[in-house]
Motif scaffolding. Sequence first.
Motif, PDB file in Angstrom:
ATOM      1  N   VAL A 227     -73.586  14.098 -63.354  1.00 46.39           N
ATOM      2  CA  VAL A 227     -71.688  13.895 -63.770  1.00 46.39           C
ATOM      3  C   VAL A 227     -71.241  14.693 -62.754  1.00 46.39           C
ATOM      4  O   VAL A 227     -71.496  15.770 -63.072  1.00 46.39           O
ATOM      5  CB  VAL A 227     -71.284  13.833 -65.055  1.00 46.39           C
ATOM      6  N   VAL A 228     -70.589  14.289 -61.738  1.00 52.14           N
ATOM      7  CA  VAL A 228     -70.179  14.797 -60.870  1.00 52.14           C
ATOM      8  C   VAL A 228     -68.784  14.597 -61.021  1.00 52.14           C
ATOM      9  O   VAL A 228     -68.458  13.760 -60.059  1.00 52.14           O
ATOM     10  CB  VAL A 228     -70.870  14.995 -58.998  1.00 52.14           C
ATOM     11  N   LEU A 229     -67.948  15.574 -60.881  1.00 47.80           N
ATOM     12  CA  LEU A 229     -65.994  14.557 -61.308  1.00 47.80           C
ATOM     13  C   LEU A 229     -65.518  16.075 -59.354  1.00 47.80           C
ATOM     14  O   LEU A 229     -66.266  16.417 -59.640  1.00 47.80           O
ATOM     15  CB  LEU A 229     -65.728  15.336 -61.970  1.00 47.80           C
ATOM     16  N   HIS A 230     -64.503  15.054 -58.795  1.00 40.24           N
ATOM     17  CA  HIS A 230     -63.912  15.681 -57.817  1.00 40.24           C
ATOM     18  C   HIS A 230     -62.638  15.450 -58.043  1.00 40.24           C
ATOM     19  O   HIS A 230     -61.853  14.141 -58.499  1.00 40.24           O
ATOM     20  CB  HIS A 230     -63.620  14.800 -57.069  1.00 40.24           C
ATOM     21  N   ALA A 231     -61.902  16.410 -58.536  1.00 38.85           N
ATOM     22  CA  ALA A 231     -59.927  16.584 -59.030  1.00 38.85           C
ATOM     23  C   ALA A 231     -58.890  16.606 -57.355  1.00 38.85           C
ATOM     24  O   ALA A 231     -59.414  17.956 -57.204  1.00 38.85           O
ATOM     25  CB  ALA A 231     -59.766  16.679 -59.995  1.00 38.85           C
ATOM     26  N   TRP A 232     -57.849  15.920 -57.438  1.00 42.80           N
ATOM     27  CA  TRP A 232     -57.339  16.920 -56.515  1.00 42.80           C
ATOM     28  C   TRP A 232     -56.144  16.194 -56.470  1.00 42.80           C
ATOM     29  O   TRP A 232     -55.521  14.655 -56.827  1.00 42.80           O
ATOM     30  CB  TRP A 232     -57.519  16.022 -55.235  1.00 42.80           C
ATOM     31  N   LEU A 233     -54.794  16.610 -56.372  1.00 48.70           N
ATOM     32  CA  LEU A 233     -53.267  16.555 -56.189  1.00 48.70           C
ATOM     33  C   LEU A 233     -52.915  15.518 -55.273  1.00 48.70           C
ATOM     34  O   LEU A 233     -53.400  15.850 -54.149  1.00 48.70           O
ATOM     35  CB  LEU A 233     -52.670  17.258 -56.321  1.00 48.70           C
ATOM     36  N   ASN A 234     -52.443  14.488 -55.515  1.00 51.12           N
ATOM     37  CA  ASN A 234     -51.853  13.204 -54.568  1.00 51.12           C
ATOM     38  C   ASN A 234     -50.902  13.537 -54.372  1.00 51.12           C
ATOM     39  O   ASN A 234     -50.312  13.358 -53.181  1.00 51.12           O
ATOM     40  CB  ASN A 234     -52.010  12.139 -55.323  1.00 51.12           C
ATOM     41  N   TRP A 235     -49.636  14.182 -55.678  1.00 49.75           N
ATOM     42  CA  TRP A 235     -48.035  14.168 -55.214  1.00 49.75           C
ATOM     43  C   TRP A 235     -47.792  14.808 -56.398  1.00 49.75           C
ATOM     44  O   TRP A 235     -48.368  15.693 -57.211  1.00 49.75           O
ATOM     45  CB  TRP A 235     -47.735  12.656 -55.784  1.00 49.75           C
ATOM     46  N   ALA A 236     -46.676  16.177 -56.375  1.00 51.17           N
ATOM     47  CA  ALA A 236     -45.708  16.679 -56.973  1.00 51.17           C
ATOM     48  C   ALA A 236     -44.807  16.116 -56.594  1.00 51.17           C
ATOM     49  O   ALA A 236     -43.925  16.046 -55.801  1.00 51.17           O
ATOM     50  CB  ALA A 236     -46.753  17.961 -56.662  1.00 51.17           C
TER      51      ALA A 236
END
Length: 163
Positions: A78-87
Amino acid sequence: MGLAEPAGKHVQDSRVEMTEIVMPNDANPLGTIFGGRVMQLMDIAASIAGFRHARCNVVTLSVDSLEFRRPIRVGDAVVLHAWLNWAGRTSMEVQVEVYSEDLMTGERARTSTAFFTFVAVDQERRPTPVPPLLTLTQDEERRFQEAARRRAERLGRKEREEI
Ligand SMILES: CC(C)(COP(=O)(O)OP(=O)(O)OC[C@H]1O[C@@H](n2cnc3c(N)ncnc32)[C@H](O)[C@@H]1OP(=O)(O)O)[C@@H](O)C(=O)NCCC(=O)NCCS
């Protein structure tokens, strides 16, 4: 005199890639991963992105709708990518994408996408400010604008529910 520090952090500074192998105790009787286990992995990957951006404790406030489009089998990665779109001032939207990877062939397929909202909190669990998010590419800017629209919708829903 040195260069001034940027007044915020880039998307790349907090991006996460996380890989796990699906073990038999993660699976249902059909030999594919439980949805709850995928949700746990998504929450972990997303919160690491939030921690990296805020560099303080973050708590999950909400997850937008979540679908499991394909099964992931025992023995697959299971490969997960996570990143911020907005703060914002104290909250952040983190996008998480999940892929299955057949470790024998390398074939990958996207199985889920979700938007998490995290709030940075202090030792008393009170919301605390996070650095602004700096966008560099057109894609990052588009995601920022789309996330701002989703946030306005969430707040609108919250207001309607509280009336
Ligand atoms: C997250 C928590 C600290 C927020 O507390 P709160 O008193 O609602 O905080 P505020 O009203 O000051 O809002 C904090 C931020 O969240 C945003 N927010 C609040 N409700 C929101 C919603 N429904 N959707 C999107 N953003 C929301 C606010 O706009 C604010 O963002 P900003 O500072 O970037 O403008 C509180 O709800 C909490 O502790 N929840 C439990 C978290 C938890 O334990 N999660 C684990 C799973 S159970």
